[in-house]
Design an enzyme around this catalytic site. Structure first.
Site, PDB file in Angstrom:
ATOM      1  N   SER A   3      -4.521   9.934   9.066  1.00  0.00           N
ATOM      2  CA  SER A   3      -3.108  10.169   9.390  1.00  0.00           C
ATOM      3  C   SER A   3      -2.903  11.507  10.081  1.00  0.00           C
ATOM      4  CB  SER A   3      -2.255  10.147   8.119  1.00  0.00           C
ATOM      5  OG  SER A   3      -2.422   8.948   7.428  1.00  0.00           O
TER       6      SER A   3
HETATM    7  N1  SAH Z   1      -6.154   8.428   3.532  1.00  0.00           N
HETATM    8  C1  SAH Z   1      -6.951   8.194   4.706  1.00  0.00           C
HETATM    9  C2  SAH Z   1      -6.232   7.336   5.710  1.00  0.00           C
HETATM   10  C3  SAH Z   1      -7.026   6.147   5.985  1.00  0.00           C
HETATM   11  S1  SAH Z   1      -6.194   4.806   6.815  1.00  0.00           S
HETATM   12  C4  SAH Z   1      -7.447   9.494   5.324  1.00  0.00           C
HETATM   13  O1  SAH Z   1      -6.999  10.571   4.895  1.00  0.00           O
HETATM   14  O2  SAH Z   1      -8.312   9.448   6.206  1.00  0.00           O
HETATM   15  C5  SAH Z   1      -5.993   3.675   5.482  1.00  0.00           C
HETATM   16  C6  SAH Z   1      -7.242   3.171   4.839  1.00  0.00           C
HETATM   17  O3  SAH Z   1      -6.850   2.185   3.873  1.00  0.00           O
HETATM   18  C7  SAH Z   1      -8.235   2.492   5.769  1.00  0.00           C
HETATM   19  O4  SAH Z   1      -9.469   3.135   5.689  1.00  0.00           O
HETATM   20  C8  SAH Z   1      -8.303   1.050   5.215  1.00  0.00           C
HETATM   21  O5  SAH Z   1      -9.590   0.485   5.314  1.00  0.00           O
HETATM   22  C9  SAH Z   1      -7.886   1.243   3.773  1.00  0.00           C
HETATM   23  N2  SAH Z   1      -7.368   0.057   3.077  1.00  0.00           N
HETATM   24  C10 SAH Z   1      -6.595  -0.948   3.580  1.00  0.00           C
HETATM   25  N3  SAH Z   1      -6.324  -1.842   2.616  1.00  0.00           N
HETATM   26  C11 SAH Z   1      -6.928  -1.397   1.484  1.00  0.00           C
HETATM   27  C12 SAH Z   1      -7.018  -1.920   0.141  1.00  0.00           C
HETATM   28  N4  SAH Z   1      -6.458  -3.073  -0.225  1.00  0.00           N
HETATM   29  N5  SAH Z   1      -7.735  -1.203  -0.770  1.00  0.00           N
HETATM   30  C13 SAH Z   1      -8.341  -0.039  -0.421  1.00  0.00           C
HETATM   31  N6  SAH Z   1      -8.304   0.480   0.828  1.00  0.00           N
HETATM   32  C14 SAH Z   1      -7.594  -0.187   1.768  1.00  0.00           C
END
Ligand code: SAH
Length: 231
Positions: free
Chosen positions: A81
């Site tokens: 993000s």
């Molecule tokens: N917090 C992260 C942002 C990553 S984007 C950072 O600081 O880099 C959101 C992430 O959520 C992605 O990597 C995606 O694979 C994950 N995601 C999506 N659905 C999910 C679920 N049901 N359980 C766990 N992770 C999930």
């Protein structure tokens, strides 16, 4: 070189990552203009954003862009993000050193690291196995001993360690997963983007008071979709 520096810091038992690095000025400027300049006031959040080396959470090729005012690709169709959103979500859950947090969507591990600078423990779950592995290794190398990460679908939360004072979801489901609400502690705060894929999503704050949920719409956002595992 970057790895060598980290390894050296671990061996020397000093700060796990150098407090000064070639991006210190870029990081301070990001905090000044994007974070404080846009109204973030929580001092612990500001301090954490100044400290965590965001450039180590993106690919080497794009490290020069790491402090820019935008989200960035981290591979597998996922994103880290925008710095402001990370700070905003951190501030809104009112982190403090005695709190236990759960994050759904570890991604690069950056949001987990920012939280871990402030709270007691962060549990984090990532559904893409490759990303889960990469971020767990990264967080380990950086010395974040208070982050416990696992691969899997975070829909059902992590009941073994519940309840949580803080839950941060960084992928957008159509509806707020009920198990996450159940695992929120009394006075706990859950922040989550909600909305259909490809549509505008709303960032929601849920606060549990006397067992009841208070819901507030915060702002419009754009996150990657919340996925479900098929098994
Ligand atoms: N917090 C992260 C942002 C990553 S984007 C950072 O600081 O880099 C959101 C992430 O959520 C992605 O990597 C995606 O694979 C994950 N995601 C999506 N659905 C999910 C679920 N049901 N359980 C766990 N992770 C999930």
């Amino acid at each position: 070189m970057r790895l060598a520096v980290i390894i050296l810091c671990v061996i020397m038992g000093k700060h796990i990552f150098p407090q000064e690095d070639k991006f210190t000025a870029a990081r301070n400027s990001m905090v000044k203009t994007q974070i404080i300049g846009r109204g973030i006031t929580n001092s612990a959040t500001i301090k954490a954003m100044r400290k965590v080396p965001r450039h180590l959470f993106v690919s080497r090729d794009s490290e020069n862009d790491a402090y820019g005012d935008y989200p960035m690709s981290i591979g597998y169709g996922q994103t880290i993000s925008q710095p402001y959103i990370v700070a905003y979500m951190t501030e809104v859950v009112r982190p403090s050193d005695n709190k236990k947090a759960l994050e759904i969507g570890t991604g690069s591990g950056y949001q987990a690291a920012v939280l871990a600078e402030i709270v007691d423990k962060v549990y984090t779950i990532e559904i893409v196995p490759e990303l889960a592995k990469e971020s767990a290794e990264r967080l380990n190398l950086l010395g974040y001993k208070n982050i416990i990460a696992k691969a899997g679908d975070g829909y059902n939360g992590w009941p073994e360690h519940a309840p949580y004072d803080i839950i941060i979801v960084t992928a957008a489901p159509n509806k707020i997963p009920e198990p996450l609400i159940d695992q929120l502690a009394e006075n706990g705060r859950l922040v989550i983007p909600v909305g259909e894929q490809g549509r505008i999503q709303e960032l929601m704050l849920l606060v549990k008071k006397n067992g009841k949920i208070d819901k507030t719409r915060l702002t419009f956002v754009r996150f990657v979709p919340f996925r479900r595992s098929k098994d």
